[in-house]
Design an enzyme around this catalytic site. Structure first.
Site, mmCIF file in Angstrom:
data_model
loop_
_atom_site.group_PDB
_atom_site.id
_atom_site.type_symbol
_atom_site.label_atom_id
_atom_site.label_comp_id
_atom_site.label_asym_id
_atom_site.label_seq_id
_atom_site.Cartn_x
_atom_site.Cartn_y
_atom_site.Cartn_z
ATOM 1 N N HIS A 95 0.812 -1.224 -0.021
ATOM 2 C CA HIS A 95 -0.188 0.037 -0.164
ATOM 3 C C HIS A 95 0.925 1.377 0.051
ATOM 4 O O HIS A 95 1.990 1.382 0.459
ATOM 5 C CB HIS A 95 -1.021 0.056 1.189
ATOM 6 C CG HIS A 95 -0.460 0.399 2.333
ATOM 7 N ND1 HIS A 95 -0.690 -0.393 3.524
ATOM 8 C CD2 HIS A 95 0.183 1.303 2.768
ATOM 9 C CE1 HIS A 95 -0.160 0.021 4.736
ATOM 10 N NE2 HIS A 95 0.436 1.108 4.056
ATOM 11 N N GLU A 100 -5.013 0.486 0.031
ATOM 12 C CA GLU A 100 -4.713 -0.817 -0.149
ATOM 13 C C GLU A 100 -4.910 -1.616 -1.381
ATOM 14 O O GLU A 100 -5.669 -1.325 -2.033
ATOM 15 C CB GLU A 100 -5.818 -1.225 1.092
ATOM 16 C CG GLU A 100 -5.388 -0.552 2.375
ATOM 17 C CD GLU A 100 -4.370 -1.247 3.071
ATOM 18 O OE1 GLU A 100 -3.515 -1.925 2.704
ATOM 19 O OE2 GLU A 100 -4.426 -0.736 4.542
HETATM 20 C C1 GLP Z 1 1.129 3.619 7.121
HETATM 21 C C2 GLP Z 1 1.220 4.869 6.503
HETATM 22 C C3 GLP Z 1 1.814 4.814 4.996
HETATM 23 C C4 GLP Z 1 3.093 4.161 5.364
HETATM 24 C C5 GLP Z 1 3.213 3.045 6.028
HETATM 25 C C6 GLP Z 1 4.603 2.316 6.083
HETATM 26 O O1 GLP Z 1 0.415 2.652 6.630
HETATM 27 N N1 GLP Z 1 -0.183 5.324 5.798
HETATM 28 O O2 GLP Z 1 1.998 6.102 4.615
HETATM 29 O O3 GLP Z 1 3.988 4.236 4.349
HETATM 30 O O4 GLP Z 1 2.458 3.110 7.152
HETATM 31 O O5 GLP Z 1 5.112 2.465 7.788
HETATM 32 P P1 GLP Z 1 6.315 2.255 8.160
HETATM 33 O O6 GLP Z 1 7.114 2.985 7.486
HETATM 34 O O7 GLP Z 1 6.292 2.381 9.612
HETATM 35 O O8 GLP Z 1 6.403 0.721 7.937
#
Ligand code: GLP
Length: 240
Positions: free
Chosen positions: A138, A143
Site C-alpha cells: 500500500h 490498499e
Molecule cells: C502507514 C502509512 C503509510 C506508510 C506505512 C508504512 O500505513 N499510512 O503512508 O507508508 O504506514 O509504515 P512504516 O514506515 O512504519 O513501515
C-alpha cells in the site's frame, strides 16, 4: 522508475535529504507531500540536519500530509500529522499555517476529501511527494484492490495495516491518482519486511493488488532502498 540501493539506512536517508533540500533550494515556495511511518523517522532526521547545516529555510514552502486516520485528532498518538509534526515539522521553520492535513474529525468526511484535493490544486500541486510502503504494497492508505486512478477518499484498512498501525479501521488518504499527479515521488523502504512488496512494486505488473506498482507509470518516481528492502529484486543491475 529509478531504483537506488544503499548499503545502510543512514546512507539512503542522507540521499533523500539531499534531494529534498535541493528541491527547496531550487524552489523555496515548493509544495511537499509528507508521509508518516517508522521508515520516515531517519529520513526526517536527515532532512532536518541538512536544512540546518545548509541554512535552508522552509518559511515559504507548503506541506500536505499524505493521509490521516479517520476520527483521530492531531494530538492522538495514532495521528499521522501528529507523527509528522513530532518527527519533522516542529524541528523546521515551516509556519504552521503552511502545512495541511485532511480533517479526519470532520462531520462530513467525504466533503472533506474533496476540499483537501481542492487545497492541493490551489497550492499548485505537489512538487515532491515522500512515500513509505506497506508490507502489502500500500501507499498512503491505498490498499490492494484500490483504484489506481483514485482521488483523496476514505478507505478501509487491510488487516495487516491495522495490525502494524495499532488497529485503526478507516482513513482519509490521497488517492493513487492524486499521488501520480505529484511532479516527483520518492518511495522509501527499509528492511526485509518490505522486500517482497518492493519486488512486486518495481518488477511486478502495474496492478491494484500492489498499489505502489502504479508508480511505474509516474514520469519521475524514485525508489530508495537499503540492501535488505532490495533483497528480492531480480534486476539489481539497474540499481546503483
Ligand atoms: C502507514 C502509512 C503509510 C506508510 C506505512 C508504512 O500505513 N499510512 O503512508 O507508508 O504506514 O509504515 P512504516 O514506515 O512504519 O513501515
Amino acid at each position: 522508475m529509478r531504483v537506488l540501493v544503499f548499503r545502510n539506512i543512514p546512507a539512503a536517508a542522507s540521499t533523500v535529504a539531499e534531494h529534498v533540500v535541493a528541491q527547496v533550494r531550487r524552489r523555496p515556495g515548493c509544495v511537499l507531500g509528507l508521509a508518516a511511518g517508522r521508515t520516515m523517522i531517519p529520513v526526517y532526521e536527515a532532512v532536518v540536519r541538512r536544512l540546518r547545516r545548509e541554512a535552508v529555510s522552509l518559511r515559504q514552502a507548503r506541506a500536505f500530509a499524505l493521509d490521516e486516520v479517520l476520527g483521530v485528532a492531531p494530538d492522538d498518538a495514532r495521528s499521522m500529522i501528529g507523527f509528522i509534526e513530532r518527527h519533522f515539522l516542529r524541528h523546521t521553520d515551516l509556519p504552521v499555517q503552511r502545512w495541511e492535513t485532511p480533517d479526519a474529525c470532520s462531520a462530513q468526511p467525504e466533503a472533506e476529501c474533496a476540499r483537501y484535493e481542492e487545497r492541493i490544486r490551489a497550492a499548485g500541486g505537489i512538487d515532491l511527494q515522500l512515500l513509505g510502503i506497506g508490507r502489502n504494497g500500500h501507499i498512503g492508505f491505498n490498499e490492494p484492490g484500490c483504484s489506481l486512478a483514485g482521488r483523496t477518499a476514505i478507505e478501509a484498512l487491510a488487516c495487516s495495516t491495522r495490525k502494524d498501525g495499532g488497529g485503526p479501521a478507516r482513513a482519509l488518504t490521497m488517492g493513487v491518482g492524486t499521488i501520480l499527479e505529484s511532479r516527483e515521488c520518492l518511495l522509501v523502504a527499509f528492511g526485509t519486511s518490505k522486500a517482497e512488496a518492493i519486488a512486486e512494486a518495481v518488477e511486478g505488473p502495474v496492478a491494484s493488488r500492489c498499489p505502489a506498482s502504479a508508480l511505474q507509470l509516474h514520469p519521475a518516481a524514485s525508489v530508495v532502498l537499503d540492501e535488505e528492502a532490495a533483497g528480492r529484486l531480480e534486476h539489481r543491475d539497474r540499481c546503483c
